[in-house]
Design an enzyme around this catalytic site. Structure first.
Site, mmCIF file in Angstrom:
data_model
loop_
_atom_site.group_PDB
_atom_site.id
_atom_site.type_symbol
_atom_site.label_atom_id
_atom_site.label_comp_id
_atom_site.label_asym_id
_atom_site.label_seq_id
_atom_site.Cartn_x
_atom_site.Cartn_y
_atom_site.Cartn_z
ATOM 1 N N HIS A 1 0.768 -1.278 -0.053
ATOM 2 C CA HIS A 1 -0.070 -0.074 0.007
ATOM 3 C C HIS A 1 0.852 1.147 0.168
ATOM 4 C CE1 HIS A 1 -4.082 -1.782 0.823
ATOM 5 N NE2 HIS A 1 -3.101 -3.035 0.967
ATOM 6 N N ASP B 1 3.500 9.215 -0.427
ATOM 7 C CA ASP B 1 2.348 8.309 -0.330
ATOM 8 C C ASP B 1 2.146 7.175 -1.373
ATOM 9 O OD1 ASP B 1 -0.021 8.102 1.137
ATOM 10 O OD2 ASP B 1 -0.614 10.149 1.277
HETATM 11 C C1 GDG Z 1 -2.217 3.503 3.497
HETATM 12 C C2 GDG Z 1 -1.106 4.353 2.522
HETATM 13 C C3 GDG Z 1 -2.892 4.255 0.775
HETATM 14 C C4 GDG Z 1 -8.387 9.911 8.410
HETATM 15 N N1 GDG Z 1 -8.759 10.677 9.644
HETATM 16 C C5 GDG Z 1 -9.978 10.218 9.976
HETATM 17 C C6 GDG Z 1 -10.407 9.467 9.090
HETATM 18 N N2 GDG Z 1 -9.445 9.147 7.916
HETATM 19 C C7 GDG Z 1 -9.434 8.139 7.000
HETATM 20 C C8 GDG Z 1 -9.552 8.958 5.688
HETATM 21 C C9 GDG Z 1 -8.887 7.729 4.841
HETATM 22 C C10 GDG Z 1 -7.930 7.254 5.519
HETATM 23 O O1 GDG Z 1 -8.315 7.551 7.102
HETATM 24 C C11 GDG Z 1 -6.556 7.381 5.229
HETATM 25 O O2 GDG Z 1 -6.192 6.909 4.109
HETATM 26 P P1 GDG Z 1 -4.843 7.612 3.365
HETATM 27 O O3 GDG Z 1 -4.896 6.360 1.747
HETATM 28 O O4 GDG Z 1 -4.931 8.772 3.206
HETATM 29 O O5 GDG Z 1 -3.610 6.912 4.056
HETATM 30 P P2 GDG Z 1 -3.002 5.730 5.051
HETATM 31 O O6 GDG Z 1 -3.929 5.638 6.223
HETATM 32 O O7 GDG Z 1 -1.555 6.303 5.140
HETATM 33 O O8 GDG Z 1 -3.048 4.291 4.259
HETATM 34 C C12 GDG Z 1 -2.027 5.078 1.478
HETATM 35 C C13 GDG Z 1 -3.771 3.461 1.787
HETATM 36 O O9 GDG Z 1 -3.088 2.814 2.532
HETATM 37 C C14 GDG Z 1 -4.691 2.466 1.034
HETATM 38 O O10 GDG Z 1 -3.887 1.679 -0.100
HETATM 39 O O11 GDG Z 1 -3.838 5.290 0.120
HETATM 40 O O12 GDG Z 1 -1.266 5.712 0.613
HETATM 41 O O13 GDG Z 1 -0.211 5.139 3.439
HETATM 42 O O14 GDG Z 1 -10.222 7.165 4.277
HETATM 43 O O15 GDG Z 1 -10.789 9.249 5.377
HETATM 44 N N3 GDG Z 1 -11.656 8.657 9.080
HETATM 45 C C15 GDG Z 1 -12.546 9.063 10.011
HETATM 46 N N4 GDG Z 1 -12.063 9.695 11.043
HETATM 47 C C16 GDG Z 1 -10.779 10.354 10.903
HETATM 48 O O16 GDG Z 1 -10.580 11.329 11.986
HETATM 49 N N5 GDG Z 1 -13.571 8.396 10.114
#
Ligand code: GDG
Length: 464
Positions: free
Chosen positions: A158, A361
């Protein structure tokens, strides 16, 4: 456990697994969606256990089964906080300066990877597909091959893959090609990552690339391909439309900028605050007063680098607000607590611009969630870093920025806030088409179909 389908069930492995009913977080939510469609078994880490016993503990069964493997306190420290999050995570996010090697961490990583492999080997039927997720389990497939498991095994990473220079900082760099080669399909988020994996494999004298782009090592072939992860676009759009209205106490003409990230140094939050500072400094008196809401729930707070980023961010928010705030206006609202998903969806819909500006990312799901949540008749603007994997799919509709270049980043914020409706609509239509077409079902189906179609040719016993 649920019945096994005739063509083999799907066995998914990821460190995090939902213990309650509603999964949250990028990876976990994506895997839940995938398993809801395909069914199967999801294996993840238990909350810390007293002893490191072999085997799996069932924790639930519905559209799919869930089970955990044991993890002691010492292993949580060595495998999870240590090798996975203080070695692999910084290295794979191009931050070798943040590497922390502690005695015994790699041993804990090996112990956990071997335990997971033994547990899978015991329960896998001959036609089951094994789908391993992320940097916590880079050795599991290699161990499975050593145990004689010949099933098709896929890995999806990821996070980004390091460049050939950075990877040299990994003490176990010489083992990495044999770990990767034990899979049938190695999936990464972007074409850029495929190139980086290729560079690493090229330095391995035992590996050879074939004309069709697949690799051969120790008599096994495997493919390295990009599978950009998507979201449940339809579900997010509905959640955003139906979200409760929150009174943000802002002037009606005031632009709302939004950031949503796990608090992590890879997400570029300090750079983002500084760019917003530069934008505020260049703002002419009388122009609308924007509010920037940054939601950044803490993560991995036991790792030193995460404490530092939290302090840096608090300092930056305090000093920028001190310089620009007025009696009735706080430019940055920095929220460290977790916010409910439906509220986030509502904020995305209300926001005039999203700031998705990581320094590194794998993909970044927030970029896609923001687009899905927007009103197509009056959409906001996506400001997206070149360094998010999402930039490969979204460059045409987003305003792409270099988060290190504060002045041009600040100009992009201004451009977003002042963008005419027609341009916003046309950029958004382009982004929306991609986010809805390449959604989570598209991603799952692509990966599983590719894995099922892999030639598969038996074990890689004893390969080093
Ligand atoms: C890894 C990779 C890749 C965030 N704060 C809250 C909240 N979130 C949710 C967002 C989004 C998720 O968390 C974050 O997803 P990301 O993709 O930005 O990042 P990572 O957690 O680092 O994930 C990344 C991913 O895996 C999938 O392959 O895209 O690059 O690092 O969904 O909405 N959700 C809630 N409250 C919060 O305060 N409900």
């Amino acid at each position: 456990m649920a019945d096994r389908p005739k063509d083999g069930r799907l066995i998914v492995v990821s460190n995090r697994i939902p213990k309650g009913d509603v999964p949250s977080g990028g990876l976990v939510f994506a895997l839940h969606e995938a398993l809801m469609g395909a069914g199967g078994l999801w294996i993840g880490a238990a909350d810390v256990t007293e002893t490191a016993e072999d085997g799996l503990t069932p924790i639930g069964s519905d559209a799919y089964d869930r089970a955990t493997f044991a993890l002691t306190e010492a292993e949580h420290e060595g495998y999870y906080l240590g090798y996975a999050n203080s070695v692999l995570w910084p290295l794979f996010h191009h931050r070798p300066d943040l590497l922390t090697f502690a005695e015994g961490d790699f041993d804990a990583y090996v112990a956990v990877n071997k335990r997971v492999a033994r547990a899978i080997a015991k329960i896998a039927g001959s036609d089951d597909l094994i789908w391993i997720h992320d940097y916590h389990f880079l050795m599991v497939a290699h161990e499975l091959r050593a145990l004689g498991v010949t099933n098709r095994i896929g890995l999806f990473l990821h996070i980004p893959f390091p460049n050939p220079n950075d990877i040299m900082a990994l003490p176990q760099v010489a083992m990495l090609p044999s770990w990767l080669a034990a899979h049938d399909v190695v999936g990464v988020q972007t074409r850029r990552d495929v190139v980086s994996v290729r560079e690493t494999m090229r330095h391995d004298p035992k590996a050879q690339i074939l004309n069709d782009g697949t690799w051969i090592r120790d008599g096994r072939t495997f493919a390295v391909l990009s599978f950009p992860i998507g979201i449940d676009a339809e579900g997010f759009e509905i959640a955003a439309r139906e979200a409760p209205t929150v009174d943000l106490q802002m002037a009606p003409d005031a632009p709302l900028l939004l950031g949503v990230d796990r608090l992590d140094y890879s997400k570029g939050l300090v750079h983002r605050f500084e760019a917003f500072d530069a934008y505020l400094s260049a703002r002419k008196p009388g122009m609308p007063r924007p509010t920037f809401i940054q939601i950044a729930p803490g993560s991995r707070e036991d790792v030193a680098a995460y404490k530092e980023i939290r302090e840096d961010l608090e300092r930056a928010a305090g000093s920028i607000n001190g310089a620009h705030a007025d009696l009735d206006w706080t430019p940055i609202r920095y929220i460290r607590r977790h916010v409910d998903r439906d509220r986030i969806a509502g904020l995305y819909r209300r926001a005039d611009a999203a700031l998705v500006t990581p320094l590194a990312d794998g993909m970044n799901l927030v970029a896609k969630e923001f687009v899905a949540a927007q009103d197509p008749d009056d959409p906001g603007v996506l400001i997206l870093s070149h360094f998010a994997g999402a930039a490969e799919q979204m460059e045409a509709g987003a305003l792409l920025v270099n988060p290190f270049d504060r002045a041009s980043f600040a100009r992009a914020i201004r451009q977003a806030v002042e963008m005419p409706l027609e341009e916003r609509k046309s950029r958004h239509a382009d982004l929306r088409a991609g986010v809805f077409a390449q959604d989570i079902d598209w991603w799952t189906t692509n990966f599983i179909d590719r894995l099922r179609a892999a030639p598969g040719q038996g074990p890689n016993r004893g390969a080093a």
